[in-house]
Design a protein around this motif. Sequence first.
Motif, mmCIF file in Angstrom:
data_model
loop_
_atom_site.group_PDB
_atom_site.id
_atom_site.type_symbol
_atom_site.label_atom_id
_atom_site.label_comp_id
_atom_site.label_asym_id
_atom_site.label_seq_id
_atom_site.Cartn_x
_atom_site.Cartn_y
_atom_site.Cartn_z
ATOM 1 N N MET A 79 -12.048 10.340 7.078
ATOM 2 C CA MET A 79 -11.581 11.669 7.454
ATOM 3 C C MET A 79 -12.061 12.689 6.421
ATOM 4 O O MET A 79 -11.841 12.496 5.216
ATOM 5 N N MET A 80 -12.706 13.750 6.877
ATOM 6 C CA MET A 80 -13.181 14.779 5.966
ATOM 7 C C MET A 80 -12.013 15.364 5.169
ATOM 8 O O MET A 80 -10.960 15.651 5.725
ATOM 9 N N GLY A 81 -12.202 15.493 3.883
ATOM 10 C CA GLY A 81 -11.185 16.067 3.021
ATOM 11 C C GLY A 81 -10.192 15.074 2.465
ATOM 12 O O GLY A 81 -9.350 15.439 1.659
ATOM 13 N N VAL A 82 -10.297 13.834 2.885
ATOM 14 C CA VAL A 82 -9.388 12.799 2.373
ATOM 15 C C VAL A 82 -10.059 12.077 1.216
ATOM 16 O O VAL A 82 -11.237 11.737 1.267
ATOM 17 N N ARG A 83 -9.264 11.865 0.185
ATOM 18 C CA ARG A 83 -9.692 11.092 -0.969
ATOM 19 C C ARG A 83 -8.618 10.042 -1.210
ATOM 20 O O ARG A 83 -7.603 10.306 -1.857
ATOM 21 N N ALA A 84 -8.839 8.866 -0.617
ATOM 22 C CA ALA A 84 -7.857 7.776 -0.664
ATOM 23 C C ALA A 84 -8.346 6.688 -1.604
ATOM 24 O O ALA A 84 -9.550 6.449 -1.712
ATOM 25 N N ALA A 85 -7.392 6.042 -2.274
ATOM 26 C CA ALA A 85 -7.753 4.938 -3.164
ATOM 27 C C ALA A 85 -6.670 3.874 -3.146
ATOM 28 O O ALA A 85 -5.484 4.174 -3.034
ATOM 29 N N LEU A 86 -7.111 2.651 -3.281
ATOM 30 C CA LEU A 86 -6.239 1.493 -3.418
ATOM 31 C C LEU A 86 -5.939 1.334 -4.898
ATOM 32 O O LEU A 86 -6.855 1.187 -5.706
ATOM 33 N N CYS A 87 -4.689 1.429 -5.280
ATOM 34 C CA CYS A 87 -4.309 1.357 -6.692
ATOM 35 C C CYS A 87 -3.294 0.245 -6.911
ATOM 36 O O CYS A 87 -2.437 0.004 -6.076
ATOM 37 N N HIS A 88 -3.412 -0.372 -8.082
ATOM 38 C CA HIS A 88 -2.494 -1.441 -8.482
ATOM 39 C C HIS A 88 -1.828 -1.163 -9.821
ATOM 40 O O HIS A 88 -1.134 -2.020 -10.362
ATOM 41 N N ASP A 89 -2.073 0.031 -10.371
ATOM 42 C CA ASP A 89 -1.497 0.363 -11.672
ATOM 43 C C ASP A 89 -1.221 1.862 -11.736
ATOM 44 O O ASP A 89 -1.859 2.651 -11.046
ATOM 45 N N ASP A 90 -0.267 2.226 -12.585
ATOM 46 C CA ASP A 90 0.155 3.621 -12.675
ATOM 47 C C ASP A 90 -0.929 4.531 -13.238
ATOM 48 O O ASP A 90 -1.035 5.692 -12.857
ATOM 49 N N TYR A 91 -1.786 4.026 -14.132
ATOM 50 C CA TYR A 91 -2.867 4.837 -14.694
ATOM 51 C C TYR A 91 -3.826 5.298 -13.597
ATOM 52 O O TYR A 91 -4.155 6.488 -13.508
ATOM 53 N N SER A 92 -4.280 4.374 -12.770
ATOM 54 C CA SER A 92 -5.220 4.726 -11.695
ATOM 55 C C SER A 92 -4.585 5.675 -10.690
ATOM 56 O O SER A 92 -5.238 6.595 -10.187
ATOM 57 N N ASP A 100 -9.892 13.128 -9.689
ATOM 58 C CA ASP A 100 -10.582 13.043 -8.401
ATOM 59 C C ASP A 100 -9.838 13.725 -7.263
ATOM 60 O O ASP A 100 -10.257 13.634 -6.112
ATOM 61 N N ASN A 101 -8.728 14.362 -7.573
ATOM 62 C CA ASN A 101 -7.917 15.069 -6.577
ATOM 63 C C ASN A 101 -7.554 14.156 -5.397
ATOM 64 O O ASN A 101 -7.537 14.581 -4.241
ATOM 65 N N MET A 102 -7.260 12.894 -5.723
ATOM 66 C CA MET A 102 -6.864 11.915 -4.713
ATOM 67 C C MET A 102 -5.633 12.428 -3.961
ATOM 68 O O MET A 102 -4.716 12.962 -4.560
ATOM 69 N N ASN A 103 -5.649 12.286 -2.638
ATOM 70 C CA ASN A 103 -4.520 12.771 -1.850
ATOM 71 C C ASN A 103 -3.851 11.700 -1.001
ATOM 72 O O ASN A 103 -2.846 11.968 -0.351
ATOM 73 N N ILE A 104 -4.391 10.496 -0.995
ATOM 74 C CA ILE A 104 -3.745 9.369 -0.310
ATOM 75 C C ILE A 104 -3.808 8.149 -1.213
ATOM 76 O O ILE A 104 -4.863 7.788 -1.738
ATOM 77 N N LEU A 105 -2.656 7.519 -1.385
ATOM 78 C CA LEU A 105 -2.514 6.302 -2.177
ATOM 79 C C LEU A 105 -2.355 5.130 -1.212
ATOM 80 O O LEU A 105 -1.575 5.220 -0.267
ATOM 81 N N CYS A 106 -3.088 4.052 -1.467
ATOM 82 C CA CYS A 106 -3.050 2.887 -0.574
ATOM 83 C C CYS A 106 -2.546 1.656 -1.322
ATOM 84 O O CYS A 106 -2.853 1.468 -2.508
ATOM 85 N N PHE A 107 -1.787 0.844 -0.595
ATOM 86 C CA PHE A 107 -1.252 -0.402 -1.130
ATOM 87 C C PHE A 107 -1.411 -1.528 -0.126
ATOM 88 O O PHE A 107 -1.439 -1.287 1.082
ATOM 89 N N GLY A 108 -1.394 -2.736 -0.658
ATOM 90 C CA GLY A 108 -1.298 -3.927 0.167
ATOM 91 C C GLY A 108 0.132 -4.434 0.151
ATOM 92 O O GLY A 108 0.653 -4.763 -0.915
ATOM 93 N N GLY A 109 0.758 -4.469 1.292
ATOM 94 C CA GLY A 109 2.118 -4.974 1.381
ATOM 95 C C GLY A 109 2.221 -6.448 1.045
ATOM 96 O O GLY A 109 3.291 -6.934 0.683
ATOM 97 N N ARG A 110 1.099 -7.161 1.144
ATOM 98 C CA ARG A 110 1.086 -8.589 0.823
ATOM 99 C C ARG A 110 0.527 -8.876 -0.563
ATOM 100 O O ARG A 110 0.492 -10.026 -0.992
ATOM 101 N N THR A 111 0.061 -7.822 -1.263
ATOM 102 C CA THR A 111 -0.589 -8.039 -2.560
ATOM 103 C C THR A 111 0.072 -7.272 -3.704
ATOM 104 O O THR A 111 -0.251 -7.528 -4.866
ATOM 105 N N THR A 112 0.945 -6.350 -3.393
ATOM 106 C CA THR A 112 1.557 -5.494 -4.407
ATOM 107 C C THR A 112 3.068 -5.598 -4.285
ATOM 108 O O THR A 112 3.609 -5.466 -3.186
#
Length: 154
Positions: A79-92, A100-112
Amino acid sequence: MKVGLAADHGGFEMKQQLAKLLAEEGHEVVDFGNTVYDGADDYPDFTIPLARAVSRGDVSRGVLLCGSGVGVCVAANKMMGVRAALCHDDYSARQGVEDDNMNILCFGGRTTGLAVAWDCTKNFLGAKFSGAERHRRRLAKVADLEAGTISDCR
């Protein structure tokens, strides 16, 4: 802050828990689904509406979940304008917004685990984009790539 949440079956339980925690912290939570557990649902059905809402500014930021977090991250970044990342730590989670002006945070419900996801979410929502010239310059190159106006950065 107005925060969008969405998850397929792989992240459904964690989404429900994060929604409760966010509401307790005073955030306005917008649930983009799934609103019931459905083991046969598909993550794009929930990712796309949330990513569109973030892109339009209908919600300030979003949190997406699937089993690994990878699928929702890949789909959201289409999606244009979206900056999403998969994070596993508070620093990232924090630095992704600051640099990076990230606007969506992604998680794995089975991994986090929930504690890590909540810590990341709090850091993500509490962070602000630095606006530093080097970060604006880099994001302008990403925007040009999205728009198809750049073929090489050098």
